[in-house]
Design a protein around this motif. Structure first.
Motif, PDB file in Angstrom:
ATOM      1  N   LEU A   1       0.817  -1.218   0.000  1.00 29.30           N
ATOM      2  CA  LEU A   1       0.000   0.000   0.000  1.00 29.30           C
ATOM      3  C   LEU A   1       0.850   1.266   0.000  1.00 29.30           C
ATOM      4  CD1 LEU A   1      -2.775  -0.961   2.598  1.00 29.30           C
ATOM      5  CD2 LEU A   1      -2.715  -1.381   0.134  1.00 29.30           C
ATOM      6  N   GLY A   2       1.905   1.255   0.793  1.00 29.47           N
ATOM      7  CA  GLY A   2       2.740   2.458   0.880  1.00 29.47           C
ATOM      8  C   GLY A   2       3.362   2.847  -0.444  1.00 29.47           C
ATOM      9  N   PRO A   3       4.161   1.974  -1.037  1.00 29.45           N
ATOM     10  CA  PRO A   3       4.807   2.338  -2.310  1.00 29.45           C
ATOM     11  C   PRO A   3       3.816   2.591  -3.437  1.00 29.45           C
ATOM     12  CG  PRO A   3       5.900   0.451  -1.297  1.00 29.45           C
ATOM     13  CD  PRO A   3       4.654   0.692  -0.513  1.00 29.45           C
ATOM     14  N   LEU A   4       2.751   1.786  -3.522  1.00 29.10           N
ATOM     15  CA  LEU A   4       1.794   1.953  -4.613  1.00 29.10           C
ATOM     16  C   LEU A   4       1.054   3.274  -4.471  1.00 29.10           C
ATOM     17  CD1 LEU A   4       0.609   0.630  -7.143  1.00 29.10           C
ATOM     18  CD2 LEU A   4      -1.127  -0.454  -5.683  1.00 29.10           C
ATOM     19  N   GLY A   5       0.600   3.564  -3.260  1.00 25.90           N
ATOM     20  CA  GLY A   5      -0.093   4.833  -3.035  1.00 25.90           C
ATOM     21  C   GLY A   5       0.791   6.023  -3.329  1.00 25.90           C
ATOM     22  N   GLN A   6       2.073   5.921  -2.964  1.00 25.26           N
ATOM     23  CA  GLN A   6       2.988   7.033  -3.181  1.00 25.26           C
ATOM     24  C   GLN A   6       3.255   7.247  -4.667  1.00 25.26           C
ATOM     25  OE1 GLN A   6       3.945   8.848  -0.341  1.00 25.26           O
ATOM     26  NE2 GLN A   6       4.308  10.310  -2.023  1.00 25.26           N
TER      27      GLN A   6
ATOM     28  N   ASP B   1       2.550  10.818  -6.274  1.00 26.32           N
ATOM     29  CA  ASP B   1       3.636  11.574  -6.893  1.00 26.32           C
ATOM     30  C   ASP B   1       3.301  11.948  -8.335  1.00 26.32           C
ATOM     31  OD1 ASP B   1       5.044  11.365  -4.565  1.00 26.32           O
ATOM     32  OD2 ASP B   1       6.372   9.754  -5.259  1.00 26.32           O
ATOM     33  N   ALA B   2       2.468  11.126  -8.990  1.00 28.73           N
ATOM     34  CA  ALA B   2       2.076  11.407 -10.372  1.00 28.73           C
ATOM     35  C   ALA B   2       0.834  12.287 -10.443  1.00 28.73           C
ATOM     36  CB  ALA B   2       1.832  10.098 -11.115  1.00 28.73           C
ATOM     37  N   GLY B   3       0.308  12.689  -9.276  1.00 22.84           N
ATOM     38  CA  GLY B   3      -0.846  13.583  -9.238  1.00 22.84           C
ATOM     39  C   GLY B   3      -2.187  12.877  -9.309  1.00 22.84           C
ATOM     40  N   PHE B   4      -2.216  11.593  -8.999  1.00 19.13           N
ATOM     41  CA  PHE B   4      -3.469  10.832  -9.049  1.00 19.13           C
ATOM     42  C   PHE B   4      -3.901  10.372  -7.661  1.00 19.13           C
ATOM     43  CE2 PHE B   4      -1.594   9.904 -13.320  1.00 19.13           C
ATOM     44  CZ  PHE B   4      -2.579  10.529 -14.084  1.00 19.13           C
TER      45      PHE B   4
ATOM     46  N   LEU C   1      -1.087   1.695 -16.278  1.00 20.85           N
ATOM     47  CA  LEU C   1      -0.060   0.825 -16.836  1.00 20.85           C
ATOM     48  C   LEU C   1       1.323   1.451 -16.706  1.00 20.85           C
ATOM     49  CD1 LEU C   1      -1.701  -0.657 -20.062  1.00 20.85           C
ATOM     50  CD2 LEU C   1      -0.728  -1.961 -18.151  1.00 20.85           C
ATOM     51  N   ARG C   2       1.394   2.718 -16.985  1.00 16.58           N
ATOM     52  CA  ARG C   2       2.685   3.407 -16.907  1.00 16.58           C
ATOM     53  C   ARG C   2       3.219   3.403 -15.477  1.00 16.58           C
ATOM     54  NH1 ARG C   2       3.383   8.615 -15.640  1.00 16.58           N
ATOM     55  NH2 ARG C   2       1.167   9.095 -16.084  1.00 16.58           N
ATOM     56  N   LEU C   3       2.325   3.567 -14.493  1.00 20.42           N
ATOM     57  CA  LEU C   3       2.757   3.665 -13.108  1.00 20.42           C
ATOM     58  C   LEU C   3       3.136   2.322 -12.492  1.00 20.42           C
ATOM     59  CD1 LEU C   3       0.166   6.296 -11.841  1.00 20.42           C
ATOM     60  CD2 LEU C   3       2.644   6.604 -12.027  1.00 20.42           C
ATOM     61  N   ILE C   4       2.555   1.248 -12.971  1.00 18.15           N
ATOM     62  CA  ILE C   4       2.851  -0.043 -12.343  1.00 18.15           C
ATOM     63  C   ILE C   4       3.911  -0.846 -13.106  1.00 18.15           C
ATOM     64  CG2 ILE C   4       0.593  -0.207 -11.231  1.00 18.15           C
ATOM     65  CD1 ILE C   4       1.090  -2.534 -14.055  1.00 18.15           C
TER      66      ILE C   4
ATOM     67  N   GLY D   1      -8.827  -6.423 -18.937  1.00 16.84           N
ATOM     68  CA  GLY D   1     -10.014  -5.628 -18.622  1.00 16.84           C
ATOM     69  C   GLY D   1      -9.851  -4.152 -18.942  1.00 16.84           C
ATOM     70  N   ARG D   2      -8.906  -3.839 -19.803  1.00 13.16           N
ATOM     71  CA  ARG D   2      -8.550  -2.446 -20.072  1.00 13.16           C
ATOM     72  C   ARG D   2      -9.723  -1.621 -20.586  1.00 13.16           C
ATOM     73  NH1 ARG D   2      -3.036  -0.897 -23.266  1.00 13.16           N
ATOM     74  NH2 ARG D   2      -3.242   1.382 -23.245  1.00 13.16           N
ATOM     75  N   ARG D   3     -10.543  -2.198 -21.467  1.00  9.04           N
ATOM     76  CA  ARG D   3     -11.665  -1.427 -22.018  1.00  9.04           C
ATOM     77  C   ARG D   3     -12.706  -1.078 -20.961  1.00  9.04           C
ATOM     78  NH1 ARG D   3     -16.092  -5.051 -23.788  1.00  9.04           N
ATOM     79  NH2 ARG D   3     -16.836  -3.276 -25.019  1.00  9.04           N
ATOM     80  N   PHE D   4     -12.671  -1.820 -19.833  1.00 13.69           N
ATOM     81  CA  PHE D   4     -13.569  -1.499 -18.722  1.00 13.69           C
ATOM     82  C   PHE D   4     -12.849  -0.694 -17.641  1.00 13.69           C
ATOM     83  CE2 PHE D   4     -15.286  -5.478 -20.488  1.00 13.69           C
ATOM     84  CZ  PHE D   4     -16.549  -5.030 -20.831  1.00 13.69           C
ATOM     85  N   GLY D   5     -11.607  -0.304 -17.937  1.00 15.06           N
ATOM     86  CA  GLY D   5     -10.856   0.535 -17.006  1.00 15.06           C
ATOM     87  C   GLY D   5     -10.064  -0.229 -15.979  1.00 15.06           C
ATOM     88  N   THR D   6      -9.922  -1.554 -16.123  1.00 11.62           N
ATOM     89  CA  THR D   6      -9.264  -2.370 -15.104  1.00 11.62           C
ATOM     90  C   THR D   6      -7.922  -2.908 -15.599  1.00 11.62           C
ATOM     91  OG1 THR D   6     -11.378  -3.051 -14.141  1.00 11.62           O
ATOM     92  CG2 THR D   6      -9.463  -4.423 -13.646  1.00 11.62           C
ATOM     93  N   ILE D   7      -6.901  -2.720 -14.789  1.00  7.98           N
ATOM     94  CA  ILE D   7      -5.579  -3.290 -15.030  1.00  7.98           C
ATOM     95  C   ILE D   7      -5.258  -4.235 -13.883  1.00  7.98           C
ATOM     96  CG2 ILE D   7      -3.131  -2.819 -15.355  1.00  7.98           C
ATOM     97  CD1 ILE D   7      -4.918  -1.750 -17.615  1.00  7.98           C
TER      98      ILE D   7
END
Length: 491
Positions: A21-26, A30-33, A66-69, A80-86
């Protein structure tokens, strides 16, 4: 007390997940999301349940996710990309991150239309139930509960964030999910949820059979499936997906006593669930391996669904006899065919369908054992006919005793105890679970000097009957019996 304990459980779960949670949330911050742990993940943490899968929601679009992970996830996919899920894997956890979204069903379509959103509260409003409309904003770990989901967890209540009509209009499958959650969590549906399900039951018709089936399996395998089935029947949903079960309400049992066949079937289901754990524990103690065909999973959909469906043949076979008696002759065979037909309509796989239908067909086979007694050959046939389903047949047969007459119930229980003991004894003597004739096909052809064909099969079946009737003959005796049978045919 519940609220304090729930928050403590949530804090403990978040602490344990901090390496994720810590690294993913950060990364997202940091990317403004925005990023939040959401839905079932938060609900399960509040209840102190395990969290093998983690669900997140964000205002980031799929390309941004995708870019962030990429480079951080151990593996990822975008099916599930067309439904917004990665989706991704990180440190053994399966993770899904979904863009804030709105889903709605066209009244004539089975497929949702998807529009991405920008607000966490709006995203939570569109979720199915309040207990799944809670979130934890990351990385600050701010608990978000705009629709009272935590209070509903405390109350044991299934409620929608917005109006139930709007929720079920967006996705009619949510009516099935409501019933499923009453089973899985042993909760009750709120009055407005029941009312909306009743008024909108026909909307389930636009949902694919596969999606309905999957929810039904989860319901039946829940902690309290009786609650879920009753909700489906009371709201009219069962008339559209399991009409045979709904139809049982109209039928009184053959004794005209305290319960109708519908309530009897629910009681059989309850009792099967209790016995399921006992038999599974017994198998584990006996060292029956996980891969063994007779090894019972817990929960076991096959035996539970057979318990629910075992008497659905009664309405169509009911006959009133002179003197007021009621009979249901052959309802086991009729019910098996009806079960297979319903499961086919719900797109169950052939193997599961065959197993459930076979149990329904066999559920009366035991009756009469305690009064007349069975020969060893009858016991062999019982085991052979059940095959790998024998442990499940034990459960179903015992569960089918719901009489309030204690003496009758005890008599039947003792009779089945005796049958199981005889099965065990015979199995030890004869390896009953793999009954075969004393001669195989090649030996039969050599002995009778005949080529492959119909006559070999007839000779094999003759020897199998002899084996069933008399037990192991040994190759020498079997050969003599076979020659005698063959000579009589030729003469």
């Amino acid at each position: 007390m519940f609220l304090a304990q729930a928050h403590a459980r949530l804090a403990d779960a978040l602490d344990g997940l901090d390496p994720i949670l810590g690294p993913l949330g950060q990364r997202f911050a940091d990317a403004g999301f925005e990023l939040a742990l959401v839905g079932g993940s938060v609900r399960d943490a509040l209840l102190g349940r395990g969290m093998p899968d983690l669900d997140f929601t964000t205002d980031a679009r799929p390309d941004d996710i995708l870019r962030l992970i990429t480079g951080w996830a151990d593996a990822h996919w975008d099916i599930g990309r067309r439904f917004g899920t990665i989706g991704m894997i990180r440190s053994g956890y399966q993770i899904e991150i979904t863009t804030y979204r709105a889903e709605a069903y066209d009244p004539e379509s089975r497929k949702p239309t998807v529009a991405f959103g920008d607000s966490l509260d709006d995203d939570l409003l569109r979720r199915d139930f309040t207990i799944g409309a809670m979130a934890v904003r990351l990385p600050a770990r701010v608990f978000v509960d705009p629709f009272g989901g935590l209070a509903d967890l405390e109350a044991g209540r299934i409620r929608t964030p917005g109006s139930a009509e709007m929720s079920f209009g967006d996705d009619p499958l949510r009516m099935m999910r409501a019933a499923r959650f009453t089973s899985q969590l042993d909760f009750a549906a709120a009055g407005e949820v029941v009312e909306a399900m009743t008024g909108m039951a026909e909307r389930i018709d636009i949902v694919s059979a596969e999606r309905v089936r999957d929810e039904l399996v989860k319901l039946v395998c829940g902690a309290a499936p009786r609650r879920g089935i009753e909700l489906l029947v009371d709201t009219g949903l069962a008339e559209r997906i399991l009409p045979e079960v709904a139809g049982l309400r109209l039928e009184r049992d053959e004794h005209h006593r305290h319960k109708d066949v519908y309530q009897h079937s629910l009681t059989v289901l309850d009792q099967a669930i209790e016995l399921e754990s006992r038999y599974a524990a017994r198998q584990e103690k006996a060292g029956i391996a996980e891969g063994d065909p007779q090894r019972l999973p817990v929960p076991d959909f096959v035996v539970r669904f057979a318990a629910l469906m075992h008497d659905i043949g009664k309405p169509s076979t009911r006959r009133f006899e002179p003197g007021g008696a009621v009979t249901f002759y052959h309802h086991d065979v009729v019910g098996a065919k009806m079960t297979a037909k319903r499961m086919k309509a719900l797109h169950f796989d052939k193997d599961t369908t065959k197993k459930v239908a076979r149990l329904v067909e066999l559920h009366l086979r035991f009756y009469g054992y305690g009064d007349a007694g069975w020969s060893d050959s009858a016991v062999r046939r019982y085991v052979t006919d059940a095959g790998d389903l024998l442990p499940r047949l034990h459960i179903l047969t015992r569960s089918d005793v719901t009489t309030r007459n204690r003496r009758k119930a005890e008599r039947l229980a003792h009779a089945y105890d005796d049958l199981e003991e005889r099965i065990t004894a015979l199995a030890e003597q004869e390896k009953l679970d793999a009954i075969r004739p004393d001669l195989d096909g090649k030996q039969i052809m050599a002995l009778l000097d005949i080529p492959p064909g119909r006559e070999v099969g007839e000779a094999y079946r003759f020897l199998l009957e002899e084996r069933m009737e008399h037990g192991p003959l040994g190759e020498e005796r079997a050969a003599a019996v076979l020659r005698e049978w063959w000579d009589a045919r030729q003469g």
